[in-house]
Each structure stands twice: as C-alpha cells, then as structure tokens.
Design an enzyme around this catalytic site. Structure first.
Site, PDB file in Angstrom:
ATOM      1  N   TYR A 124      38.064  17.271 -85.156  1.00 39.01           N
ATOM      2  CA  TYR A 124      38.934  18.436 -85.266  1.00 39.01           C
ATOM      3  C   TYR A 124      40.379  17.970 -85.352  1.00 39.01           C
ATOM      4  O   TYR A 124      40.848  17.200 -84.499  1.00 39.01           O
ATOM      5  CB  TYR A 124      38.781  19.386 -84.075  1.00 39.01           C
ATOM      6  CG  TYR A 124      39.651  20.619 -84.275  1.00 39.01           C
ATOM      7  CD1 TYR A 124      39.274  21.597 -85.190  1.00 39.01           C
ATOM      8  CD2 TYR A 124      40.855  20.762 -83.616  1.00 39.01           C
ATOM      9  CE1 TYR A 124      40.081  22.702 -85.435  1.00 39.01           C
ATOM     10  CE2 TYR A 124      41.671  21.868 -83.849  1.00 39.01           C
ATOM     11  CZ  TYR A 124      41.268  22.834 -84.762  1.00 39.01           C
ATOM     12  OH  TYR A 124      42.077  23.915 -85.014  1.00 39.01           O
ATOM     13  N   GLN A 186      36.535  28.766 -83.923  1.00 38.90           N
ATOM     14  CA  GLN A 186      35.462  28.867 -84.922  1.00 38.90           C
ATOM     15  C   GLN A 186      35.093  27.502 -85.506  1.00 38.90           C
ATOM     16  O   GLN A 186      33.936  27.274 -85.881  1.00 38.90           O
ATOM     17  CB  GLN A 186      35.835  29.858 -86.028  1.00 38.90           C
ATOM     18  CG  GLN A 186      37.080  29.560 -86.818  1.00 38.90           C
ATOM     19  CD  GLN A 186      38.351  30.141 -86.211  1.00 38.90           C
ATOM     20  OE1 GLN A 186      38.415  30.370 -85.005  1.00 38.90           O
ATOM     21  NE2 GLN A 186      39.350  30.373 -87.036  1.00 38.90           N
ATOM     22  N   ASN A 209      44.785  23.204 -79.192  1.00 35.42           N
ATOM     23  CA  ASN A 209      45.437  24.043 -78.192  1.00 35.42           C
ATOM     24  C   ASN A 209      44.452  24.426 -77.092  1.00 35.42           C
ATOM     25  O   ASN A 209      43.309  23.976 -77.075  1.00 35.42           O
ATOM     26  CB  ASN A 209      46.053  25.283 -78.864  1.00 35.42           C
ATOM     27  CG  ASN A 209      45.004  26.161 -79.528  1.00 35.42           C
ATOM     28  OD1 ASN A 209      43.815  26.124 -79.211  1.00 35.42           O
ATOM     29  ND2 ASN A 209      45.435  26.978 -80.482  1.00 35.42           N
ATOM     30  N   SER A 233      49.868  17.459 -74.252  1.00 37.46           N
ATOM     31  CA  SER A 233      50.246  16.052 -74.281  1.00 37.46           C
ATOM     32  C   SER A 233      51.343  15.755 -73.260  1.00 37.46           C
ATOM     33  O   SER A 233      52.103  16.641 -72.864  1.00 37.46           O
ATOM     34  CB  SER A 233      50.710  15.681 -75.688  1.00 37.46           C
ATOM     35  OG  SER A 233      50.763  14.292 -75.847  1.00 37.46           O
ATOM     36  N   GLN A 255      58.034  13.168 -77.000  1.00 39.50           N
ATOM     37  CA  GLN A 255      56.881  13.844 -76.411  1.00 39.50           C
ATOM     38  C   GLN A 255      57.150  15.336 -76.274  1.00 39.50           C
ATOM     39  O   GLN A 255      56.282  16.172 -76.526  1.00 39.50           O
ATOM     40  CB  GLN A 255      56.580  13.245 -75.045  1.00 39.50           C
ATOM     41  CG  GLN A 255      55.300  13.754 -74.415  1.00 39.50           C
ATOM     42  CD  GLN A 255      54.093  13.434 -75.260  1.00 39.50           C
ATOM     43  OE1 GLN A 255      53.864  12.291 -75.638  1.00 39.50           O
ATOM     44  NE2 GLN A 255      53.314  14.436 -75.599  1.00 39.50           N
ATOM     45  N   HIS A 258      56.291  17.890 -79.064  1.00 39.18           N
ATOM     46  CA  HIS A 258      54.896  18.196 -79.411  1.00 39.18           C
ATOM     47  C   HIS A 258      54.612  19.684 -79.279  1.00 39.18           C
ATOM     48  O   HIS A 258      53.964  20.280 -80.139  1.00 39.18           O
ATOM     49  CB  HIS A 258      53.940  17.420 -78.497  1.00 39.18           C
ATOM     50  CG  HIS A 258      53.420  16.154 -79.099  1.00 39.18           C
ATOM     51  ND1 HIS A 258      52.654  16.132 -80.240  1.00 39.18           N
ATOM     52  CD2 HIS A 258      53.545  14.871 -78.716  1.00 39.18           C
ATOM     53  CE1 HIS A 258      52.345  14.879 -80.544  1.00 39.18           C
ATOM     54  NE2 HIS A 258      52.870  14.099 -79.630  1.00 39.18           N
ATOM     55  N   GLU A 322      48.936  10.356 -69.761  1.00 37.16           N
ATOM     56  CA  GLU A 322      48.321  10.081 -71.059  1.00 37.16           C
ATOM     57  C   GLU A 322      49.004   8.877 -71.703  1.00 37.16           C
ATOM     58  O   GLU A 322      48.345   7.944 -72.158  1.00 37.16           O
ATOM     59  CB  GLU A 322      48.470  11.310 -71.950  1.00 37.16           C
ATOM     60  CG  GLU A 322      47.942  11.116 -73.365  1.00 37.16           C
ATOM     61  CD  GLU A 322      48.315  12.267 -74.282  1.00 37.16           C
ATOM     62  OE1 GLU A 322      47.679  12.379 -75.344  1.00 37.16           O
ATOM     63  OE2 GLU A 322      49.229  13.044 -73.964  1.00 37.16           O
ATOM     64  N   HIS A 323      50.326   8.909 -71.772  1.00 36.56           N
ATOM     65  CA  HIS A 323      51.121   7.790 -72.292  1.00 36.56           C
ATOM     66  C   HIS A 323      52.014   7.278 -71.172  1.00 36.56           C
ATOM     67  O   HIS A 323      52.667   8.069 -70.496  1.00 36.56           O
ATOM     68  CB  HIS A 323      52.021   8.234 -73.449  1.00 36.56           C
ATOM     69  CG  HIS A 323      51.309   8.935 -74.563  1.00 36.56           C
ATOM     70  ND1 HIS A 323      51.230  10.318 -74.640  1.00 36.56           N
ATOM     71  CD2 HIS A 323      50.661   8.456 -75.640  1.00 36.56           C
ATOM     72  CE1 HIS A 323      50.544  10.653 -75.726  1.00 36.56           C
ATOM     73  NE2 HIS A 323      50.193   9.548 -76.359  1.00 36.56           N
ATOM     74  N   ASP A 356      51.334   6.300 -81.619  1.00 38.34           N
ATOM     75  CA  ASP A 356      50.936   7.570 -82.227  1.00 38.34           C
ATOM     76  C   ASP A 356      50.581   7.408 -83.700  1.00 38.34           C
ATOM     77  O   ASP A 356      49.804   8.187 -84.249  1.00 38.34           O
ATOM     78  CB  ASP A 356      52.073   8.581 -82.103  1.00 38.34           C
ATOM     79  CG  ASP A 356      52.048   9.322 -80.775  1.00 38.34           C
ATOM     80  OD1 ASP A 356      51.089   9.148 -80.018  1.00 38.34           O
ATOM     81  OD2 ASP A 356      53.003  10.073 -80.505  1.00 38.34           O
ATOM     82  N   GLU A 410       7.796   5.093 -52.940  1.00 36.27           N
ATOM     83  CA  GLU A 410       8.412   6.334 -53.425  1.00 36.27           C
ATOM     84  C   GLU A 410       7.367   7.427 -53.635  1.00 36.27           C
ATOM     85  O   GLU A 410       7.693   8.512 -54.097  1.00 36.27           O
ATOM     86  CB  GLU A 410       9.169   6.086 -54.732  1.00 36.27           C
ATOM     87  CG  GLU A 410      10.485   5.356 -54.518  1.00 36.27           C
ATOM     88  CD  GLU A 410      11.386   5.366 -55.752  1.00 36.27           C
ATOM     89  OE1 GLU A 410      12.585   5.077 -55.592  1.00 36.27           O
ATOM     90  OE2 GLU A 410      10.889   5.668 -56.859  1.00 36.27           O
ATOM     91  N   HIS A 415       3.082   5.842 -61.291  1.00 36.34           N
ATOM     92  CA  HIS A 415       3.971   4.737 -61.626  1.00 36.34           C
ATOM     93  C   HIS A 415       3.346   3.418 -61.176  1.00 36.34           C
ATOM     94  O   HIS A 415       3.346   2.429 -61.921  1.00 36.34           O
ATOM     95  CB  HIS A 415       5.332   4.903 -60.933  1.00 36.34           C
ATOM     96  CG  HIS A 415       6.267   5.842 -61.639  1.00 36.34           C
ATOM     97  ND1 HIS A 415       6.011   7.177 -61.778  1.00 36.34           N
ATOM     98  CD2 HIS A 415       7.463   5.607 -62.244  1.00 36.34           C
ATOM     99  CE1 HIS A 415       7.010   7.747 -62.435  1.00 36.34           C
ATOM    100  NE2 HIS A 415       7.905   6.823 -62.741  1.00 36.34           N
TER     101      HIS A 415
END
Length: 427
Positions: A124, A186, A209, A233, A255, A258, A322-323, A356, A410, A415
C-alpha cells in the site's frame, strides 16, 4: 514546542507518550467499509473510490499504456534518481539473503532451515498530501529480491482517475506485478479478501493514515498478515555542543512536514544547543512550502535538556523512536548504547532523508513505540523460514527413548506410540 529541562526519570513515561486518538468511531467506519468490500468486491471498491477519492473509475487496474504514459511524463533526472535509489536499496537487501543451515544435532538426526518467499504480497502506497514514490521502491525492491511470485500495489488515484506518474515509474523500475487505483480502507480490504480485479494476498505492507492502519490491524486478526502495527511518523535527534544547529533543525523539520500528527523529539545535553535549534527551526520553518503542516506538527514536539549522554540514550531507548539521529562527534560510542529504535542515523551528515530515499536501508519502520519489539521491513519480512528434519535408524536410537518418556509424562500416548513403533521395528 514543548521544552522540558532536566526531567526526573519518574516523569519519562509521560514525556514519551504519543498523542492519543479516540478510535472508537474510526474502527466502526473501518469495519463497515471492510465488510462491504468483502461482500461486494469491485462494486464496493469503486463506490468508495468515488466517495473518498472523488474518482469515477471504469476499471481499477492500471494499464500498460498508462504506465508508458507515466514514464514519458517523469523527467530523466528523476528517473535517474529513482534508479540510483533502487540500486542502493537492492544492494543492501540483496546482502540480507539467508543461505540456509543444516545441523546434525546428534547422530542420525539432521535439522535444516531454509527461506521460502511469500507467494503473494500486497503493497500500500499512500497518496494524501504527497506522492510517496520512495515507498514503492522500499516495499517492492525487497519483495522482488525475495522472489515473491505476485507483487500487488494499491495507491489512490487523483480526481481524474490517474495515479501519480512518479509512483508508476518507481513501480516499473522495482518490478511490481500489478497496480490498482485504490486508496484507503478499501485498498486494504481488496488485498485482504480479493475482488474480481484484485487478487487476495497473504501479507500486506505499507504505511498510511489512521484509517489505513486500523484497516490493516482489523484484517490481520483473521484474514492476512501485515508488516507491523504503525502510526504517525516520528524522529528523535540526540545533540550536544558539537552538533550543528542548522542540521538538527533541518532534521526535525523534515519529519514535521510529513503530517500534522507527526512528532519530533530533541534530546540535548547543551542549553546553548537547545536555544540555537529553536531559533533555527523558526528561521527554516518560514521558508518551507509545507509550513502550515510542519507548524502544527511542532505543537506535538518535545525538546528535552538532560544532564549527560547516558541519560540522553536512556531517554531515547525509553521513547523507542522510529528514526533516531545521533548528531554528535562520539556517535560510534553512543550507537553501542542503542536498544530501541527503528533506524539510526550516525554523525552530522547522516540526515534522516538519506534513509528515506537513497542510502539503501528501508524506511518502512515501527512507530508509536513499537520499536521495542518490532524491526523495520527487510528481506526477511517477505520470507518464511521453514524447518526440516530427517531421522535415520541411528537417529531413532539416539532420541527415541527421550521422546517416549517426554510424551508419556505429558500424557500424550499417541505421540509416544509414533516413536515406539519405530523403536520396535529396529529390534
């Protein structure tokens, strides 16, 4: 900007908290759209494209002619930049290939492990306020190297039903199998369930998002795997008296632009640096085309003054960014102390923008503190490691009695019997 000087460790938990969103209504919307896509396929997808992206689509798939048109519209200079980035990303991910292992754990017992690519993956790529063609390279390049048989990409079209040409050029360079003009919830539903046009995939990758993230999390419960949980981010910069205020401010602003929900976090051991970075931020902010977005993001920003480098690293590891940019002369020593981070940028010249776009590392990374347990996308993200074992008669003699005893204790008699019949056959 929120400035905090010498906070007590007991207050760190509050300092590193990300902004909270009320997602109850959001989740209900996402659930309804996903159900509609699952039940009604292409018809539902087209309806939501008209509703959310304001695009009336006759067909969802991008045609070869549209790709050819896009390639003609992208400048040679940008195409060269895309190819350079693709080469570096490919080189770094190619080096991550796993050759497999084979171990004889005891006489006659051989255990092996090898990597097998996920056959169908979905990527995506958001449209939103900026066409993230770099994300196409980051997601599709390792998928191609891994050997994924089908690489499906969904990205929202504009009002004319066209996909940004640079996104199509990047997809062409990286070797995407099929591209669809679908955005938002969707798109996630189409890849998770499959429609008349969109094939069902086994794992979905990519940012988005809050609606896209909620959709990914919902479909991951029953229908498909996802790369990681993620959110807005973020960047954390560690600075000292050797840092360059202009560089630090630029990293924070890169940053902040973004999105309005992005977060920037500065940790410094220098009061002077704190003041100079604030001044630089204001000066550079005025020159940014996305000034309004960056300014709103800065409302969530945190600038913290700490006593020393150890405290700076401890706070960074608590934040789990994240960074992480370590913009100091002693970056090598501080890098050894990194425990929680998605991707780390070392020294004065390693800006987050390098990762990036074109250094070669992957920019699809865990956010919202998930770096304490998740890593960013890499070649292994597109693979499964399958184990194999082979026993000879000698192997049965080596471990057979231990297997019998463990199964018996067990209380799993079937088994035990599976090994017993083999042991008895050797007498």
């Amino acid at each position: 900007m929120n400035i905090i000087r010498y906070p007590d460790r007991k207050d760190w938990k509050t300092i590193v908290e990300r902004p909270h969103l009320d997602v109850s209504q959001l989740n209900a919307i996402v659930e309804g759209v996903l159900k509609d896509v699952r039940d009604n396929g292409d018809r539902a997808v087209k309806a939501y494209e008209e509703k959310f992206d304001h695009a009336l689509l006759a067909s969802l798939r991008v045609t070869d002619d549209e790709i050819a048109e896009a390639l003609s519209l992208v400048s040679d200079e940008l195409k060269d930049a895309l190819r350079l980035a693709h080469r570096n990303i490919a080189a770094f991910h190619q080096a991550q290939q796993f050759a497999g292992i084979e171990v004889e754990t005891c006489p006659g017992v051989k255990c092996c492990q090898r990597s097998v690519p996920i056959e169908k993956v979905g990527l995506y790529v958001p449209g939103g306020t900026a066409p993230l063609f770099s994300t196409v390279l980051m997601l599709a390049t390792p998928a191609k190297i891994a050997g994924c048989g089908e690489i499906v990409l969904c990205t929202p079209p504009n009002r004319e039903g066209k996909v940004n040409p640079a996104i199509l050029a990047a997809a062409h360079i990286a070797g995407v199998s099929a591209i669809f003009k679908i955005g938002g919830i969707q798109a996630i539903g189409a890849m998770a369930y499959g429609t008349e046009s969109v094939p069902k995939v086994y794992k979905i990758f990519g940012p988005g998002n809050q609606y896209v993230m909620a959709a990914k999390q919902q479909v991951s419960l029953h229908d498909v795997a996802i790369d990681m949980p993620a959110g807005p981010s973020e960047v954390c910069v560690i600075a000292d008296e050797t840092s360059r205020p202009a560089f630090v401010a630029a990293d924070l602003l890169s940053q902040a632009e973004h999105g309005v929900d992005s977060q920037v976090f500065l940790i410094t051991t220098s009061e002077k640096m704190l003041d100079e970075v604030q001044q630089e931020i204001q000066q550079q902010l005025e020159r940014l085309p996305r000034k309004e977005i960056a300014a709103k993001s800065l409302d969530n920003s945190i600038l913290v003054l700490v006593h020393d480098k150890q405290e700076a690293m401890d706070l960074s590891n608590t934040y789990a960014p994240e960074h992480l940019v370590i913009s100091t002369d002693d970056y090598a020593q501080l890098a050894e102390k990194v425990v929680n981070a998605g991707s780390v940028f070392l020294g004065h010249y390693a800006c987050e923008s390098a990762g990036d776009y074109a250094s070669g590392t992957n920019h699809t990374l865990p956010t919202h503190g998930y770096a304490v347990a998740y890593n960013g996308v890499n070649l292994d993200s597109y693979m499964r490691k399958i184990t194999f074992q082979h026993l000879t008669e000698e192997g049965v003699r080596s471990i057979g009695r231990a297997v019998e005893l463990m199964a018996e204790n067990e209380q799993l008699d079937a088994h035990k019997n599976a090994m017993t019949v083999r042991l008895n056959s050797l007498k």
